[in-house]
Design a protein around this motif. Structure first.
Motif, PDB file in Angstrom:
ATOM      1  N   TYR A 111       0.837  -1.206   0.000  1.00  0.00           N
ATOM      2  CA  TYR A 111       0.000   0.000   0.000  1.00  0.00           C
ATOM      3  C   TYR A 111       0.866   1.248   0.000  1.00  0.00           C
ATOM      4  N   ALA A 112       1.942   1.231   0.816  1.00  0.00           N
ATOM      5  CA  ALA A 112       2.830   2.398   0.865  1.00  0.00           C
ATOM      6  C   ALA A 112       3.490   2.619  -0.484  1.00  0.00           C
ATOM      7  N   ARG A 113       3.909   1.523  -1.124  1.00  0.00           N
ATOM      8  CA  ARG A 113       4.515   1.671  -2.443  1.00  0.00           C
ATOM      9  C   ARG A 113       3.518   2.234  -3.446  1.00  0.00           C
ATOM     10  N   GLY A 114       2.289   1.730  -3.386  1.00  0.00           N
ATOM     11  CA  GLY A 114       1.266   2.235  -4.302  1.00  0.00           C
ATOM     12  C   GLY A 114       0.952   3.691  -4.063  1.00  0.00           C
ATOM     13  N   GLU A 115       0.887   4.087  -2.777  1.00  0.00           N
ATOM     14  CA  GLU A 115       0.619   5.492  -2.464  1.00  0.00           C
ATOM     15  C   GLU A 115       1.750   6.389  -2.972  1.00  0.00           C
ATOM     16  N   GLU A 116       3.007   5.918  -2.779  1.00  0.00           N
ATOM     17  CA  GLU A 116       4.145   6.735  -3.229  1.00  0.00           C
ATOM     18  C   GLU A 116       4.129   6.870  -4.741  1.00  0.00           C
ATOM     19  N   ALA A 117       3.861   5.750  -5.424  1.00  0.00           N
ATOM     20  CA  ALA A 117       3.846   5.810  -6.887  1.00  0.00           C
ATOM     21  C   ALA A 117       2.744   6.724  -7.388  1.00  0.00           C
ATOM     22  N   THR A 118       1.578   6.654  -6.735  1.00  0.00           N
ATOM     23  CA  THR A 118       0.467   7.497  -7.163  1.00  0.00           C
ATOM     24  C   THR A 118       0.735   8.962  -6.873  1.00  0.00           C
ATOM     25  N   ALA A 119       1.383   9.213  -5.717  1.00  0.00           N
ATOM     26  CA  ALA A 119       1.571  10.595  -5.298  1.00  0.00           C
ATOM     27  C   ALA A 119       2.613  11.312  -6.136  1.00  0.00           C
ATOM     28  N   VAL A 120       3.746  10.621  -6.448  1.00  0.00           N
ATOM     29  CA  VAL A 120       4.838  11.348  -7.061  1.00  0.00           C
ATOM     30  C   VAL A 120       5.098  10.968  -8.503  1.00  0.00           C
ATOM     31  N   LEU A 121       4.367  10.020  -9.041  1.00  0.00           N
ATOM     32  CA  LEU A 121       4.557   9.644 -10.428  1.00  0.00           C
ATOM     33  C   LEU A 121       3.248   9.764 -11.184  1.00  0.00           C
ATOM     34  N   PRO A 122       2.901  10.966 -11.657  1.00  0.00           N
ATOM     35  CA  PRO A 122       1.665  11.115 -12.404  1.00  0.00           C
ATOM     36  C   PRO A 122       1.708  10.335 -13.705  1.00  0.00           C
ATOM     37  N   VAL A 123       0.905   9.263 -13.780  1.00  0.00           N
ATOM     38  CA  VAL A 123       0.919   8.430 -14.974  1.00  0.00           C
ATOM     39  C   VAL A 123       0.195   9.140 -16.088  1.00  0.00           C
ATOM     40  N   GLY A 124       0.877   9.507 -17.119  1.00  0.00           N
ATOM     41  CA  GLY A 124       0.239  10.186 -18.226  1.00  0.00           C
ATOM     42  C   GLY A 124      -0.403  11.479 -17.797  1.00  0.00           C
ATOM     43  N   HIS A 125       0.291  12.585 -17.999  1.00  0.00           N
ATOM     44  CA  HIS A 125      -0.230  13.871 -17.528  1.00  0.00           C
ATOM     45  C   HIS A 125      -1.598  14.192 -18.112  1.00  0.00           C
ATOM     46  N   GLU A 126      -1.890  13.633 -19.287  1.00  0.00           N
ATOM     47  CA  GLU A 126      -3.193  13.913 -19.895  1.00  0.00           C
ATOM     48  C   GLU A 126      -4.339  13.290 -19.103  1.00  0.00           C
ATOM     49  N   GLU A 127      -4.011  12.339 -18.224  1.00  0.00           N
ATOM     50  CA  GLU A 127      -5.046  11.706 -17.413  1.00  0.00           C
ATOM     51  C   GLU A 127      -5.372  12.504 -16.158  1.00  0.00           C
ATOM     52  N   LEU A 128      -4.593  13.529 -15.880  1.00  0.00           N
ATOM     53  CA  LEU A 128      -4.818  14.346 -14.685  1.00  0.00           C
ATOM     54  C   LEU A 128      -5.539  15.626 -15.067  1.00  0.00           C
ATOM     55  N   ASP A 129      -6.473  16.028 -14.212  1.00  0.00           N
ATOM     56  CA  ASP A 129      -7.075  17.339 -14.431  1.00  0.00           C
ATOM     57  C   ASP A 129      -6.156  18.397 -13.811  1.00  0.00           C
ATOM     58  N   PRO A 130      -6.403  19.683 -14.046  1.00  0.00           N
ATOM     59  CA  PRO A 130      -5.490  20.720 -13.531  1.00  0.00           C
ATOM     60  C   PRO A 130      -5.258  20.651 -12.025  1.00  0.00           C
ATOM     61  N   ASP A 131      -6.307  20.379 -11.251  1.00  0.00           N
ATOM     62  CA  ASP A 131      -6.131  20.305  -9.798  1.00  0.00           C
ATOM     63  C   ASP A 131      -5.241  19.125  -9.413  1.00  0.00           C
ATOM     64  N   GLU A 132      -5.462  17.978 -10.047  1.00  0.00           N
ATOM     65  CA  GLU A 132      -4.633  16.811  -9.759  1.00  0.00           C
ATOM     66  C   GLU A 132      -3.190  17.049 -10.186  1.00  0.00           C
ATOM     67  N   PHE A 133      -3.012  17.776 -11.271  1.00  0.00           N
ATOM     68  CA  PHE A 133      -1.662  18.096 -11.739  1.00  0.00           C
ATOM     69  C   PHE A 133      -0.932  18.947 -10.703  1.00  0.00           C
ATOM     70  N   GLU A 134      -1.610  19.928 -10.140  1.00  0.00           N
ATOM     71  CA  GLU A 134      -0.996  20.756  -9.104  1.00  0.00           C
ATOM     72  C   GLU A 134      -0.635  19.922  -7.876  1.00  0.00           C
ATOM     73  N   GLU A 135      -1.532  19.028  -7.476  1.00  0.00           N
ATOM     74  CA  GLU A 135      -1.247  18.169  -6.330  1.00  0.00           C
ATOM     75  C   GLU A 135      -0.054  17.270  -6.602  1.00  0.00           C
ATOM     76  N   ALA A 136       0.060  16.766  -7.842  1.00  0.00           N
ATOM     77  CA  ALA A 136       1.193  15.907  -8.187  1.00  0.00           C
ATOM     78  C   ALA A 136       2.508  16.669  -8.096  1.00  0.00           C
ATOM     79  N   ILE A 137       2.519  17.916  -8.560  1.00  0.00           N
ATOM     80  CA  ILE A 137       3.737  18.732  -8.464  1.00  0.00           C
ATOM     81  C   ILE A 137       4.080  19.002  -6.998  1.00  0.00           C
ATOM     82  N   ALA A 138       3.066  19.271  -6.184  1.00  0.00           N
ATOM     83  CA  ALA A 138       3.313  19.488  -4.753  1.00  0.00           C
ATOM     84  C   ALA A 138       3.896  18.237  -4.110  1.00  0.00           C
TER      85      ALA A 138
END
Length: 265
Positions: A111-138
């Motif tokens: 679970y920790a690995r999955g959370e880290e991958a989700t948090a810091v590795l935005p898979v395909g930037h086109e799949e993120l909306d602007p708010d999610e993109f900002e959260e990924a950069i943070a």
């Protein structure tokens, strides 16, 4: 002398219908029924998610019954068989608990690995909306050691989407542009950000991060104003850990100079 016969009163005849007692009884019965249903439902859900727990509980119940029989047993045969069976069940229960704990530890790691991958590795930037993109950069800023990371994007943000303090103490102001593949960041975007990042937000390092790329006039303006530009390719390297974070580079300063000789990272 004739003794008058005493009339025996029928106690059942004197019993009256007590509305309050009946209401309390039915209320308690309803509460007990609801609690029973809730316990059964919880047990069913636990049995589906954690079948090992059911096995452990059954073993515990059987062990308790055998211990009770052992205490009441008076025969030598019964007294000898019960301890052996109890010891075997206790060992099985301990083994099951160990396996359960190991399984839960493995789940926590995954679970920790999955959370880290989700948090810091935005898979395909086109799949993120602007708010999610900002959260990924943070999340990338947090991962790489920034303090006081805050997402401030939205109406009235005056060009700042993410604020942070770099590990070296510099104040980092980031604007995020999650554009489609055929849309590049133009000079107007850089001009709006350049008008507020230093004077309003007090940036020591101003960074514009995009999921695509920058036009040539935008890159030129960024170089003159001392804004660090991170395009989609560089962002993917940053996410994967193959490229340094923006504040780790000798990028442009507030006076527009660029020790590295480039403004676009």
């Amino acid at each position: 002398m004739t003794v008058p016969e005493r009339r025996v009163r029928d106690r059942r005849a004197r019993r009256r219908f007590d509305l309050r007692a009946t209401t309390v009884t039915f209320g308690l019965a309803a509460i007990a029924l609801v609690l029973t249903g809730w316990v059964v439902r919880m047990a069913y859900e636990v049995a589906q998610r954690r079948p090992v727990w059911v096995f452990v509980l059954v073993l515990g119940a059987v062990t308790a019954v055998l211990l009770r029989r052992r205490a009441r047993s008076r025969t030598t045969t019964g007294a000898g068989a019960a301890p052996r069976t109890t010891d075997a069940l206790a060992a099985a229960t301990a083994t099951a608990l160990d396996e359960l704990e190991e399984g839960r530890a493995a789940e926590r790691v995954e679970y920790a690995r999955g959370e880290e991958a989700t948090a810091v590795l935005p898979v395909g930037h086109e799949e993120l909306d602007p708010d999610e993109f900002e959260e990924a950069i943070a999340d990338l800023c947090r991962r790489d050691g920034c303090a006081r990371v805050e997402v401030v994007g939205g109406a009235g943000d005056l060009g700042a989407d993410v604020l942070a303090v770099a590990p070296d103490g510099r104040r980092v102001v980031i604007q995020c542009k999650r554009y489609s593949e055929d849309n590049k960041v133009g000079s107007q975007d850089l001009q709006r950000f350049g008008g507020t990042c230093f004077t309003v937000h007090g940036a020591d390092l101003a960074v514009l991060v995009t999921s695509t790329d920058f036009t040539a006039p935008a890159a030129d303006y960024a170089e003159r104003c001392g804004i660090l530009c991170v395009n989609g390719e560089r962002l993917r390297d940053w996410c994967a850990g193959g490229g340094p974070a923006p504040w780790e580079l000798p990028g442009p300063g507030r006076d527009g100079t660029d020790p590295s000789g480039r403004a676009s990272w």
